[in-house]
Design a protein around this motif. Structure first.
Motif, PDB file in Angstrom:
ATOM      1  N   LYS A   1       0.819  -1.212   0.000  1.00 55.64           N
ATOM      2  CA  LYS A   1       0.000   0.000   0.000  1.00 55.64           C
ATOM      3  C   LYS A   1       0.851   1.259   0.000  1.00 55.64           C
ATOM      4  CE  LYS A   1      -3.866  -2.283   2.249  1.00 55.64           C
ATOM      5  NZ  LYS A   1      -4.566  -2.497   3.525  1.00 55.64           N
ATOM      6  N   VAL A   2       1.962   1.240   0.723  1.00 56.36           N
ATOM      7  CA  VAL A   2       2.852   2.409   0.754  1.00 56.36           C
ATOM      8  C   VAL A   2       3.492   2.623  -0.613  1.00 56.36           C
ATOM      9  CG1 VAL A   2       4.993   3.307   1.751  1.00 56.36           C
ATOM     10  CG2 VAL A   2       3.261   2.303   3.234  1.00 56.36           C
ATOM     11  N   VAL A   3       3.928   1.543  -1.249  1.00 56.59           N
ATOM     12  CA  VAL A   3       4.506   1.657  -2.591  1.00 56.59           C
ATOM     13  C   VAL A   3       3.449   2.170  -3.571  1.00 56.59           C
ATOM     14  CG1 VAL A   3       5.494   0.383  -4.543  1.00 56.59           C
ATOM     15  CG2 VAL A   3       6.323  -0.034  -2.228  1.00 56.59           C
ATOM     16  N   ALA A   4       2.236   1.653  -3.472  1.00 53.95           N
ATOM     17  CA  ALA A   4       1.160   2.106  -4.357  1.00 53.95           C
ATOM     18  C   ALA A   4       0.900   3.599  -4.162  1.00 53.95           C
ATOM     19  CB  ALA A   4      -0.116   1.305  -4.108  1.00 53.95           C
ATOM     20  N   ALA A   5       0.911   4.071  -2.926  1.00 53.88           N
ATOM     21  CA  ALA A   5       0.681   5.491  -2.663  1.00 53.88           C
ATOM     22  C   ALA A   5       1.816   6.352  -3.215  1.00 53.88           C
ATOM     23  CB  ALA A   5       0.519   5.727  -1.162  1.00 53.88           C
ATOM     24  N   ALA A   6       3.049   5.926  -2.997  1.00 56.96           N
ATOM     25  CA  ALA A   6       4.194   6.684  -3.515  1.00 56.96           C
ATOM     26  C   ALA A   6       4.185   6.698  -5.039  1.00 56.96           C
ATOM     27  CB  ALA A   6       5.503   6.086  -2.990  1.00 56.96           C
ATOM     28  N   TRP A   7       3.872   5.544  -5.642  1.00 55.14           N
ATOM     29  CA  TRP A   7       3.842   5.446  -7.098  1.00 55.14           C
ATOM     30  C   TRP A   7       2.713   6.298  -7.674  1.00 55.14           C
ATOM     31  CZ3 TRP A   7       3.723   0.037  -9.929  1.00 55.14           C
ATOM     32  CH2 TRP A   7       4.289   0.167 -11.196  1.00 55.14           C
ATOM     33  N   ALA A   8       1.575   6.339  -6.993  1.00 61.44           N
ATOM     34  CA  ALA A   8       0.461   7.175  -7.447  1.00 61.44           C
ATOM     35  C   ALA A   8       0.838   8.658  -7.377  1.00 61.44           C
ATOM     36  CB  ALA A   8      -0.783   6.901  -6.599  1.00 61.44           C
ATOM     37  N   ALA A   9       1.495   9.063  -6.298  1.00 57.33           N
ATOM     38  CA  ALA A   9       1.936  10.459  -6.171  1.00 57.33           C
ATOM     39  C   ALA A   9       2.944  10.796  -7.263  1.00 57.33           C
ATOM     40  CB  ALA A   9       2.535  10.696  -4.789  1.00 57.33           C
ATOM     41  N   THR A  10       3.846   9.872  -7.540  1.00 57.70           N
ATOM     42  CA  THR A  10       4.822  10.086  -8.605  1.00 57.70           C
ATOM     43  C   THR A  10       4.131  10.228  -9.953  1.00 57.70           C
ATOM     44  OG1 THR A  10       6.416   8.762  -7.381  1.00 57.70           O
ATOM     45  CG2 THR A  10       6.878   9.105  -9.697  1.00 57.70           C
ATOM     46  N   GLY A  11       3.163   9.366 -10.203  1.00 58.72           N
ATOM     47  CA  GLY A  11       2.416   9.447 -11.459  1.00 58.72           C
ATOM     48  C   GLY A  11       1.696  10.774 -11.600  1.00 58.72           C
ATOM     49  N   ALA A  12       1.131  11.279 -10.500  1.00 62.74           N
ATOM     50  CA  ALA A  12       0.445  12.572 -10.540  1.00 62.74           C
ATOM     51  C   ALA A  12       1.416  13.700 -10.877  1.00 62.74           C
ATOM     52  CB  ALA A  12      -0.241  12.841  -9.205  1.00 62.74           C
ATOM     53  N   VAL A  13       2.605  13.651 -10.313  1.00 62.37           N
ATOM     54  CA  VAL A  13       3.614  14.683 -10.610  1.00 62.37           C
ATOM     55  C   VAL A  13       4.034  14.604 -12.074  1.00 62.37           C
ATOM     56  CG1 VAL A  13       5.986  15.411 -10.131  1.00 62.37           C
ATOM     57  CG2 VAL A  13       4.432  14.916  -8.243  1.00 62.37           C
ATOM     58  N   HIS A  14       4.243  13.390 -12.583  1.00 62.45           N
ATOM     59  CA  HIS A  14       4.623  13.251 -13.999  1.00 62.45           C
ATOM     60  C   HIS A  14       3.486  13.705 -14.911  1.00 62.45           C
ATOM     61  CE1 HIS A  14       8.608  11.599 -13.650  1.00 62.45           C
ATOM     62  NE2 HIS A  14       8.183  10.729 -12.751  1.00 62.45           N
ATOM     63  N   LEU A  15       2.254  13.483 -14.503  1.00 62.21           N
ATOM     64  CA  LEU A  15       1.121  13.960 -15.288  1.00 62.21           C
ATOM     65  C   LEU A  15       1.093  15.484 -15.338  1.00 62.21           C
ATOM     66  CD1 LEU A  15      -1.439  13.341 -16.896  1.00 62.21           C
ATOM     67  CD2 LEU A  15      -2.686  13.320 -14.717  1.00 62.21           C
ATOM     68  N   VAL A  16       1.326  16.129 -14.206  1.00 60.22           N
ATOM     69  CA  VAL A  16       1.381  17.601 -14.180  1.00 60.22           C
ATOM     70  C   VAL A  16       2.491  18.102 -15.097  1.00 60.22           C
ATOM     71  CG1 VAL A  16       1.941  19.595 -12.727  1.00 60.22           C
ATOM     72  CG2 VAL A  16       0.338  17.864 -11.903  1.00 60.22           C
ATOM     73  N   MET A  17       3.653  17.467 -15.029  1.00 59.23           N
ATOM     74  CA  MET A  17       4.773  17.894 -15.887  1.00 59.23           C
ATOM     75  C   MET A  17       4.430  17.690 -17.362  1.00 59.23           C
ATOM     76  SD  MET A  17       8.076  16.733 -13.545  1.00 59.23           S
ATOM     77  CE  MET A  17       8.522  15.510 -14.699  1.00 59.23           C
ATOM     78  N   ALA A  18       3.761  16.592 -17.685  1.00 65.65           N
ATOM     79  CA  ALA A  18       3.384  16.333 -19.076  1.00 65.65           C
ATOM     80  C   ALA A  18       2.364  17.358 -19.554  1.00 65.65           C
ATOM     81  CB  ALA A  18       2.826  14.922 -19.220  1.00 65.65           C
ATOM     82  N   LEU A  19       1.413  17.693 -18.700  1.00 66.57           N
ATOM     83  CA  LEU A  19       0.392  18.671 -19.083  1.00 66.57           C
ATOM     84  C   LEU A  19       0.976  20.071 -19.246  1.00 66.57           C
ATOM     85  CD1 LEU A  19      -2.574  17.465 -16.845  1.00 66.57           C
ATOM     86  CD2 LEU A  19      -2.385  17.294 -19.337  1.00 66.57           C
ATOM     87  N   GLU A  20       1.980  20.408 -18.431  1.00 67.07           N
ATOM     88  CA  GLU A  20       2.642  21.710 -18.575  1.00 67.07           C
ATOM     89  C   GLU A  20       3.391  21.785 -19.896  1.00 67.07           C
ATOM     90  OE1 GLU A  20       5.133  22.404 -15.190  1.00 67.07           O
ATOM     91  OE2 GLU A  20       3.480  23.198 -13.998  1.00 67.07           O
ATOM     92  N   GLY A  21       4.037  20.693 -20.279  1.00 62.08           N
ATOM     93  CA  GLY A  21       4.725  20.621 -21.558  1.00 62.08           C
ATOM     94  C   GLY A  21       5.897  21.562 -21.723  1.00 62.08           C
ATOM     95  N   ALA A  22       6.484  22.027 -20.635  1.00 68.62           N
ATOM     96  CA  ALA A  22       7.550  23.020 -20.712  1.00 68.62           C
ATOM     97  C   ALA A  22       8.939  22.423 -20.848  1.00 68.62           C
ATOM     98  CB  ALA A  22       7.501  23.909 -19.465  1.00 68.62           C
ATOM     99  N   ALA A  23       9.076  21.128 -20.695  1.00 66.82           N
ATOM    100  CA  ALA A  23      10.405  20.519 -20.645  1.00 66.82           C
ATOM    101  C   ALA A  23      10.942  20.094 -22.010  1.00 66.82           C
ATOM    102  CB  ALA A  23      10.395  19.337 -19.708  1.00 66.82           C
ATOM    103  N   GLY A  24      10.169  20.208 -23.055  1.00 67.56           N
ATOM    104  CA  GLY A  24      10.619  19.768 -24.367  1.00 67.56           C
ATOM    105  C   GLY A  24       9.905  18.505 -24.784  1.00 67.56           C
ATOM    106  N   PRO A  25       9.927  18.205 -26.075  1.00 69.60           N
ATOM    107  CA  PRO A  25       9.131  17.087 -26.589  1.00 69.60           C
ATOM    108  C   PRO A  25       9.535  15.717 -26.042  1.00 69.60           C
ATOM    109  CG  PRO A  25      10.511  18.026 -28.323  1.00 69.60           C
ATOM    110  CD  PRO A  25      10.640  18.912 -27.131  1.00 69.60           C
ATOM    111  N   VAL A  26      10.811  15.441 -25.923  1.00 69.58           N
ATOM    112  CA  VAL A  26      11.243  14.130 -25.429  1.00 69.58           C
ATOM    113  C   VAL A  26      10.864  13.976 -23.963  1.00 69.58           C
ATOM    114  CG1 VAL A  26      13.239  12.652 -24.968  1.00 69.58           C
ATOM    115  CG2 VAL A  26      13.113  13.936 -27.104  1.00 69.58           C
ATOM    116  N   ALA A  27      11.132  14.993 -23.165  1.00 63.91           N
ATOM    117  CA  ALA A  27      10.795  14.940 -21.742  1.00 63.91           C
ATOM    118  C   ALA A  27       9.286  14.816 -21.533  1.00 63.91           C
ATOM    119  CB  ALA A  27      11.332  16.170 -21.022  1.00 63.91           C
TER     120      ALA A  27
END
Length: 129
Positions: free
Chosen positions: A13-39
């Motif tokens: 459950k702890v790993v699932a929570a950490a992984w979910a939080a990580t996924g949410a952060v990566h989703l925010v970064m993807a939606l911002e789209g400021a890091a370049g196409p590959v990123a």
């Protein structure tokens, strides 16, 4: 060591929570789209892997999925470090400011996910006999 040792419920459950939080952060970064196409592609893939992985881990707690959490987390850590270290050793050109709040948060959460997954796998192996 048993190959079929059950994963500890708390660790899973702890790993699932950490992984979910990580996924949410990566989703925010993807939606911002400021890091370049590959990123951005990497961020989308890491976010999608987190969603699929968390669901799979909660539905069917298998060691392979926990190992996948560690591997995907390591890829996330690398996605933060490669753009920073690459130009220092002559790999690729200088990229703009790649260290933002979201990218650093993703780095920390990815590293935490790797560590927690490895700990949970070791604990399962130890208690499995």
């Amino acid at each position: 060591m048993s190959d079929h040792a059950p994963l500890p419920s708390g660790g899973r459950k702890v790993v699932a929570a950490a992984w979910a939080a990580t996924g949410a952060v990566h989703l925010v970064m993807a939606l911002e789209g400021a890091a370049g196409p590959v990123a951005n592609v990497v961020s989308w893939l890491l976010a999608a892997a987190a969603v699929a992985g968390v669901v799979a881990l909660l539905v069917s707690p298998r060691r392979e999925i926990m190992l996948a959490a560690a591997i995907v987390g390591a890829i996330g850590v690398a996605s933060f470090l490669v753009p920073l270290i690459g130009p220092l050793v002559g790999f690729g050109g200088a990229h703009g400011n790649t260290v933002g709040l979201w990218s650093f948060a993703g780095f920390v959460l990815d590293a935490l996910t790797v560590r927690l997954a490895a700990f949970t796998l070791r604990r399962a192996a130890r208690t499995g006999g």
